[in-house]
Design an enzyme around this catalytic site. Structure first.
Site, PDB file in Angstrom:
ATOM      1  N   GLY A 189     139.862 -20.775  39.309  1.00  0.00           N
ATOM      2  CA  GLY A 189     139.197 -22.171  39.070  1.00  0.00           C
ATOM      3  C   GLY A 189     137.930 -21.624  38.968  1.00  0.00           C
ATOM      4  O   GLY A 189     137.300 -20.949  38.312  1.00  0.00           O
ATOM      5  N   VAL A 193     133.763 -24.976  42.354  1.00  0.00           N
ATOM      6  CA  VAL A 193     134.657 -25.384  43.724  1.00  0.00           C
ATOM      7  C   VAL A 193     135.129 -23.394  44.166  1.00  0.00           C
ATOM      8  O   VAL A 193     134.647 -23.503  45.514  1.00  0.00           O
ATOM      9  CB  VAL A 193     135.894 -25.673  42.936  1.00  0.00           C
ATOM     10  CG1 VAL A 193     136.799 -25.676  43.997  1.00  0.00           C
ATOM     11  CG2 VAL A 193     135.597 -26.746  42.715  1.00  0.00           C
ATOM     12  N   GLY A 194     134.364 -22.397  43.015  1.00  0.00           N
ATOM     13  CA  GLY A 194     134.598 -21.405  43.621  1.00  0.00           C
ATOM     14  C   GLY A 194     133.427 -20.944  45.158  1.00  0.00           C
ATOM     15  O   GLY A 194     134.228 -20.133  46.010  1.00  0.00           O
ATOM     16  N   GLU A 211     138.216 -15.852  40.690  1.00  0.00           N
ATOM     17  CA  GLU A 211     138.862 -15.928  39.483  1.00  0.00           C
ATOM     18  C   GLU A 211     138.043 -16.794  38.419  1.00  0.00           C
ATOM     19  O   GLU A 211     138.671 -18.377  38.803  1.00  0.00           O
ATOM     20  CB  GLU A 211     140.009 -15.282  39.327  1.00  0.00           C
ATOM     21  CG  GLU A 211     140.916 -14.432  39.660  1.00  0.00           C
ATOM     22  CD  GLU A 211     140.262 -13.002  39.020  1.00  0.00           C
ATOM     23  OE1 GLU A 211     140.223 -13.361  37.814  1.00  0.00           O
ATOM     24  OE2 GLU A 211     140.373 -11.605  39.664  1.00  0.00           O
ATOM     25  N   CYS A 245     139.877 -19.075  30.329  1.00  0.00           N
ATOM     26  CA  CYS A 245     138.474 -18.757  30.834  1.00  0.00           C
ATOM     27  C   CYS A 245     138.133 -17.830  30.051  1.00  0.00           C
ATOM     28  O   CYS A 245     136.696 -17.329  30.139  1.00  0.00           O
ATOM     29  CB  CYS A 245     138.828 -18.438  32.182  1.00  0.00           C
ATOM     30  SG  CYS A 245     140.502 -17.474  32.319  1.00  0.00           S
TER      31      CYS A 245
HETATM   32  P1  NAD Z   1     138.829 -25.953  39.139  1.00  0.00           P
HETATM   33  O1  NAD Z   1     137.788 -24.320  40.130  1.00  0.00           O
HETATM   34  O2  NAD Z   1     137.946 -27.875  39.293  1.00  0.00           O
HETATM   35  O3  NAD Z   1     140.301 -26.606  39.874  1.00  0.00           O
HETATM   36  C1  NAD Z   1     140.897 -24.952  40.855  1.00  0.00           C
HETATM   37  C2  NAD Z   1     141.296 -25.449  42.063  1.00  0.00           C
HETATM   38  O4  NAD Z   1     140.510 -26.078  43.030  1.00  0.00           O
HETATM   39  C3  NAD Z   1     142.486 -26.787  42.156  1.00  0.00           C
HETATM   40  O5  NAD Z   1     143.367 -26.017  42.352  1.00  0.00           O
HETATM   41  C4  NAD Z   1     142.556 -27.948  41.985  1.00  0.00           C
HETATM   42  O6  NAD Z   1     142.647 -28.736  43.162  1.00  0.00           O
HETATM   43  C5  NAD Z   1     140.893 -26.857  43.782  1.00  0.00           C
HETATM   44  N1  NAD Z   1     140.012 -28.631  44.076  1.00  0.00           N
HETATM   45  C6  NAD Z   1     139.375 -28.505  43.491  1.00  0.00           C
HETATM   46  N2  NAD Z   1     137.599 -29.022  44.032  1.00  0.00           N
HETATM   47  C7  NAD Z   1     137.500 -28.774  45.264  1.00  0.00           C
HETATM   48  C8  NAD Z   1     137.141 -28.958  46.789  1.00  0.00           C
HETATM   49  N3  NAD Z   1     136.345 -29.372  45.821  1.00  0.00           N
HETATM   50  N4  NAD Z   1     137.880 -27.598  47.427  1.00  0.00           N
HETATM   51  C9  NAD Z   1     138.925 -27.374  47.409  1.00  0.00           C
HETATM   52  N5  NAD Z   1     139.767 -26.973  46.449  1.00  0.00           N
HETATM   53  C10 NAD Z   1     139.111 -27.793  45.475  1.00  0.00           C
HETATM   54  O7  NAD Z   1     138.802 -25.040  38.251  1.00  0.00           O
HETATM   55  P2  NAD Z   1     139.950 -26.105  36.866  1.00  0.00           P
HETATM   56  O8  NAD Z   1     138.911 -27.374  36.373  1.00  0.00           O
HETATM   57  O9  NAD Z   1     141.432 -25.889  37.249  1.00  0.00           O
HETATM   58  O10 NAD Z   1     140.031 -25.398  35.740  1.00  0.00           O
HETATM   59  C11 NAD Z   1     138.751 -24.493  35.218  1.00  0.00           C
HETATM   60  C12 NAD Z   1     137.946 -23.830  35.735  1.00  0.00           C
HETATM   61  O11 NAD Z   1     138.261 -22.542  36.111  1.00  0.00           O
HETATM   62  C13 NAD Z   1     137.483 -22.657  34.734  1.00  0.00           C
HETATM   63  O12 NAD Z   1     135.694 -22.321  35.063  1.00  0.00           O
HETATM   64  C14 NAD Z   1     137.834 -21.795  34.653  1.00  0.00           C
HETATM   65  O13 NAD Z   1     137.106 -20.930  33.188  1.00  0.00           O
HETATM   66  C15 NAD Z   1     138.431 -21.021  35.240  1.00  0.00           C
HETATM   67  N6  NAD Z   1     139.460 -20.395  34.897  1.00  0.00           N
HETATM   68  C16 NAD Z   1     139.295 -19.255  35.383  1.00  0.00           C
HETATM   69  C17 NAD Z   1     140.245 -18.380  35.884  1.00  0.00           C
HETATM   70  C18 NAD Z   1     139.806 -16.211  35.182  1.00  0.00           C
HETATM   71  O14 NAD Z   1     141.053 -15.800  35.753  1.00  0.00           O
HETATM   72  N7  NAD Z   1     138.852 -16.328  35.800  1.00  0.00           N
HETATM   73  C19 NAD Z   1     141.377 -18.230  34.856  1.00  0.00           C
HETATM   74  C20 NAD Z   1     141.928 -19.833  35.188  1.00  0.00           C
HETATM   75  C21 NAD Z   1     140.839 -20.530  34.764  1.00  0.00           C
END
Ligand code: NAD
Length: 465
Positions: A189, A193-194, A211, A245
């Protein structure tokens, strides 16, 4: 949440049974997943992803189902050898012993996945986790609810909850899961959030794979095959509506080839999606209203910060639609040059000296991917040696993700740890060191009491071994 707690307890109890499974037992599970994706659930997944963001069925096959199948195929070929103890050398002082690395499962793992490739980025890591012998709890994204629901059915049709369990829902569900002392957390993500995930993991010292994302620069130098570069960048950028991503996030094009590049870019994009991308069945949509608004705001901001629309720029709020867009002329304050774009808008900057491009890239966070289009080996080498990134494709975009013999992951802000193939298996395993003493041990000669002879022996050992 009671159900989460109960299943977590059940997985803790079940982890050793699963951890002791043979390669063929693990492969049986993966075969069941493969079959489910290829047969019963293929059409429901295509339909769900179409409902979620108009993803074309062929892209569901190619970018969601196929990567998981290809990950399973690789595991089927290699798992037996990956699970073998790996013998290592022993220095002479350890005479009478042998040493090896034993891959043991991390234990009870959590996978939290994003919405942009919901199947691929949930079941891909799941394949590695199962290959390594773990129990798994999964939380897919709430933003692609139709797909999450089909994935829940797939998991329930193959696994017992004490092996693999999937929980649908948003932040509250994620937080309940993150409060538990998992042995490993695999999160895909955003970097923001990471950090929340890593913070939660720190409380239990759970290991993490993060990731993440960020801005992936794409360089086109004067020596590049401009037509090919334009085609591959347009494809990598507008596939999945730029919600990838590793999509090219912004371009650095050599000033001398800018006009030719823009012309070729428009030609190829029009060929892919016609002049009316809104009517094309091959062009997805922005996932939801919030993300549409975020991108529309970027376009408004670009107008105020020097943006010249070279192509596209059309928006249709009721459809979460933004046409494939190329923008040049942006000044440094433009938000498109600051935030990860994650949508079908591509800013273009020009350069004359590659050193300035390198400095610009290095002034930002380490990208997840960096692309270079060039025929000059010295340029390519210079860019690779003087920048840092999770991955690089030379004269292509995005495809490096799909070679599962390569590790996939970022560096610092773009991620921690690696996924895919053997690297994914390692990520979900603990490399346990085993030393077996089978006869005389020279170390006994160095045990107390430290007589003058032993002191001499110690000096000799330090010097020679
Ligand atoms: P996000 O970080 O908003 O959400 C990812 C997950 O985290 C979801 O399941 C969500 O429910 C959960 N989440 C959201 N807020 C949270 C919180 N406060 N506490 C705990 N969990 C929470 O990301 P997104 O919008 O779903 O995806 C887009 C992002 O992900 C972009 O930055 C993209 O670059 C990245 N991404 C990275 C890869 C990779 O393999 N490196 C792949 C796809 C997407």
């Amino acid at each position: 949440m009671k159900e989460i707690q109960e299943i977590f307890k059940a997985q803790i109890q079940h982890q050793y049974t699963l951890g002791n499974s043979s390669a063929s037992q693990r492969i049986n599970r993966l075969n069941a997943l493969k079959k489910a994706l290829e047969t019963t659930f293929r059409i429901p997944l295509q339909e769900a992803l179409f409902k979620d963001f108009k993803k074309p069925a062929i892209e569901t096959d190619l970018t969601e189902i196929h990567p998981v199948i290809s990950e399973i195929k690789l595991v089927k070929k290699q798992l037996k050898s990956w699970m073998q103890p790996q013998r290592v050398k022993s220095p002479l002082v350890f005479i009478g012993s042998s040493a090896y690395v034993h891959h043991e499962p991390k234990g009870v793992c959590l996978i939290i996945s994003p919405w942009n490739f919901p199947v691929n980025l949930t079941f891909g890591p799941l394949v590695s986790a199962i290959a390594a012998g773990n129990t798994v709890m999964i939380k897919p994204s709430e933003m692609t609810p139709n797909t999450a629901s089909v994935m829940a059915d797939i998991v329930a049709s193959i696994f017992k909850p004490e092996e693999v369990a999937l929980f649908q829902g948003g932040v509250t569900v994620a937080q309940s899961l993150l409060s538990l002392p998992f042995n490993h957390i695999f999160f895909t993500g955003s970097p923001a959030v990471g950090k929340i995930v890593m913070n939660a993991a720190a409380k239990n010292l759970s290991s993490v794979t993060l990731e993440l994302g960020g801005k992936s620069p794409t360089i086109v130098d004067a020596s590049a095959n401009i037509d090919q570069a334009a085609k591959k960048i347009a494809w990598g950028k507008f596939l999945n509506n730029g919600q990838i991503c590793v999509a090219p996030d912004y371009l650095w094009v050599h000033e001398s080839v800018k006009d030719a590049f823009v012309k070729a870019f428009i030609k190829h994009t029009t060929h892919f999606y016609t002049e009316q991308a809104a009517q094309s069945n091959d062009y997805s949509r922005i996932v939801n209203e919030n993300h549409f608004q975020r991108l529309a705001n970027h376009l408004e901001d670009a107008k105020k910060n020097g943006g010249i629309i070279e192509m596209g720029g059309h928006v249709e709020a009721s459809e979460n639609f933004i046409s494939p867009t190329l923008i040049s002329g942006l000044t440094a304050d433009a938000t498109l040059l600051k935030d990860e774009i994650f949508g079908p808008i591509l800013p273009l900057k020009t350069f004359t000296e590659i050193e300035k491009v390198i400095d610009y890239i290095n002034a930002g966070e380490k990208p997840l991917a960096l692309y270079i289009f060039s025929k000059k080996p010295s340029h390519i080498k210079k860019v690779i040696n003087n920048t840092r990134a999770g991955s690089t494709a030379i004269n292509h975009s995005v495809v490096q993700y799909s070679n599962h013999h390569l590790p996939f992951g970022g560096s610092n802000n773009s991620g921690i740890g690696k996924a895919h193939g053997y690297f994914g298996f390692q990520e979900f395993s603990n490399q346990r060191s085993i030393l077996k003493q089978f006869s005389f041990s020279a170390v006994e000669m160095l045990m107390p009491p430290y007589t003058p002879f032993k002191k001499k022996l110690s000096e000799w050992t330090t010097k020679w071994f």
